[in-house]
Design a protein around this motif. Sequence first.
Motif, PDB file in Angstrom:
ATOM      1  N   ILE A   2       0.847  -1.206   0.000  1.00 29.37           N
ATOM      2  CA  ILE A   2       0.000   0.000   0.000  1.00 29.37           C
ATOM      3  C   ILE A   2       0.873   1.243   0.000  1.00 29.37           C
ATOM      4  N   GLU A   5       2.157   1.819  -3.491  1.00 29.28           N
ATOM      5  CA  GLU A   5       1.107   2.353  -4.374  1.00 29.28           C
ATOM      6  C   GLU A   5       0.833   3.818  -4.087  1.00 29.28           C
ATOM      7  N   GLU A   6       0.719   4.165  -2.818  1.00 25.87           N
ATOM      8  CA  GLU A   6       0.448   5.559  -2.456  1.00 25.87           C
ATOM      9  C   GLU A   6       1.631   6.463  -2.776  1.00 25.87           C
ATOM     10  N   SER A   7       2.827   5.949  -2.604  1.00 19.99           N
ATOM     11  CA  SER A   7       4.022   6.720  -2.952  1.00 19.99           C
ATOM     12  C   SER A   7       4.051   7.003  -4.454  1.00 19.99           C
ATOM     13  N   ARG A   9       1.433   7.126  -6.434  1.00 14.40           N
ATOM     14  CA  ARG A   9       0.346   8.069  -6.702  1.00 14.40           C
ATOM     15  C   ARG A   9       0.777   9.488  -6.360  1.00 14.40           C
ATOM     16  N   THR A 138      -9.085   9.219  -8.878  1.00 14.86           N
ATOM     17  CA  THR A 138      -7.685   9.388  -8.493  1.00 14.86           C
ATOM     18  C   THR A 138      -6.947  10.392  -9.373  1.00 14.86           C
TER      19      THR A 138
END
Length: 182
Positions: A2, A5-7, A9, A138
């Motif tokens: 996670i 993925e967030e990094s 994004r 997103t």
Amino acid sequence: EILDEESERLNHIVGDLLDFSRPYEARKESTSLSDVISSAIDSATLASASNHVSIVPECDRSLPSILVDARAMVQVIVNLLNNAAQAMPKGGTIVIRGALDSTTPTPRLRIEVQDEGVGFRPGDENKIFQPFFTTKATGTGLGLAIVRRIVEAHQGEIVARLNPDRGSTFSVWLPAHKSDFS
């Protein structure tokens, strides 16, 4: 996972913000529009391969060379192709066309990206090019604003329209100067 993925994004958001805030001046050189389109298809195909999207080029190989910033034009087309792929979550076909448009007093080169996706709401044709306007959960809302800025730096025009059946078509017109017909 996670965090990764967030990094990623956040990196994408920061990259879009930097691209949008940075002054842009086109570094034009004589380039084959067919080659620019081919390069963009090669780059975008990697992103669209995972979601069953096919890209069908319908490009006139006899297009004249044009004075453009090739790197920036590839970015424009890749962005349009990736947006089209994202608009088709169940897959589909994107058709990209490159042609000489002689319907105006001054000839122009036209690039069209047509998808079979969800389209956009009627009335949003101009809003979608405004910074921070997005229809994606997103999205940053900067991609099409950057595309428009690049196209306008080339004294071009970009227009979005809904297709009669489904999906949308984005058309980019670039001026074809007499020196482009070499």
